[in-house]
Write an enzyme that holds these catalytic residues in place. Sequence first.
Site, PDB file in Angstrom:
ATOM      1  N   LYS A  36       0.850  -1.196   0.000  1.00 43.15           N
ATOM      2  CA  LYS A  36       0.000   0.000   0.000  1.00 43.15           C
ATOM      3  C   LYS A  36       0.878   1.235   0.000  1.00 43.15           C
ATOM      4  CE  LYS A  36      -4.372  -0.496   2.374  1.00 43.15           C
ATOM      5  NZ  LYS A  36      -4.984  -0.363   3.715  1.00 43.15           N
TER       6      LYS A  36
HETATM    7  C1  E4P Z   1      -8.375   0.099   3.604  1.00 39.35           C
HETATM    8  O1  E4P Z   1      -7.493  -0.446   2.994  1.00 39.35           O
HETATM    9  C2  E4P Z   1      -8.187   0.861   4.848  1.00 39.35           C
HETATM   10  O2  E4P Z   1      -7.359   0.132   5.685  1.00 39.35           O
HETATM   11  C3  E4P Z   1      -9.484   1.056   5.632  1.00 39.35           C
HETATM   12  O3  E4P Z   1     -10.596   0.691   4.862  1.00 39.35           O
HETATM   13  C4  E4P Z   1      -9.597   2.388   6.291  1.00 39.35           C
HETATM   14  O4  E4P Z   1     -10.853   2.437   6.938  1.00 39.35           O
HETATM   15  P1  E4P Z   1     -11.201   3.541   8.055  1.00 39.35           P
HETATM   16  O5  E4P Z   1     -11.485   4.819   7.378  1.00 39.35           O
HETATM   17  O6  E4P Z   1     -12.438   2.969   8.733  1.00 39.35           O
HETATM   18  O7  E4P Z   1     -10.017   3.621   8.977  1.00 39.35           O
END
Ligand code: E4P
Length: 223
Positions: free
Chosen positions: A87
């Site tokens: 990521k």
């Molecule tokens: C996705 O890859 C992220 O880790 C996640 O969906 C972030 O979600 P949040 O906004 O609930 O922290």
Amino acid sequence: MELFLDTANLEEIRQAVRLGVISGVTTNPSLAAKEGIGDLEAYKSAVLEIARLVHGPISVEVTALDAEGMVAQARDIAAWHPQVVVKLPSTVAGFQAMAVVCKEGIRVNQTLCFSLNQALLGARLGVAFISPFVGRLDDEGHQGMALVADIVHLVRRYAYPTKVLAASIRHPLHVVEAMRVGADIATVPFKVLMQMTHHPLTDVGIQRFTQDWEKAGLARSRP
Ligand code: E4P
């Protein structure tokens, strides 16, 4: 639409895998920290354990903020396991890092995507996944799902070989809407996955079937 689990909690992953519907996992530094993971070695051990449980992409986020640091971490993380996807954030440094590592064949999940312009940059760089953060946009008074719909259109219209991964999913309706706009994947917290299994009419239906079955059994056993 595929479903990924958005967690670094091994117990949640074990339970979700038993449902048979999870084809990947997404993690991030906040989710890792929640599990007491505070360095890349501990992150790696957790990811290797996740890879034993789930046979699909596992997204692992870099923590460096500069492009060189991100590239170095991306190379390291990508070598942990063949299922790992790195990521990288939608920032100048993140795009610079994507430009390097995508060319090296490292699979990238473009994270923290909040605009169609950011998505276009990632798509042009050849990321494997683009992650628009729906819930966080909603929190700011924007329509998060409209961005997912726009990115789906962009990717299909110009035939980019990238998957649209609806992220920051907060409730079951987000999942339904992600399907409606044609997202390839939704990554869901464990709580939302459990909510998706439930409908009150299913509970009422089971109760009624059980009562009727027992009544019939009692009637038949009467002399
Ligand atoms: C996705 O890859 C992220 O880790 C996640 O969906 C972030 O979600 P949040 O906004 O609930 O922290």
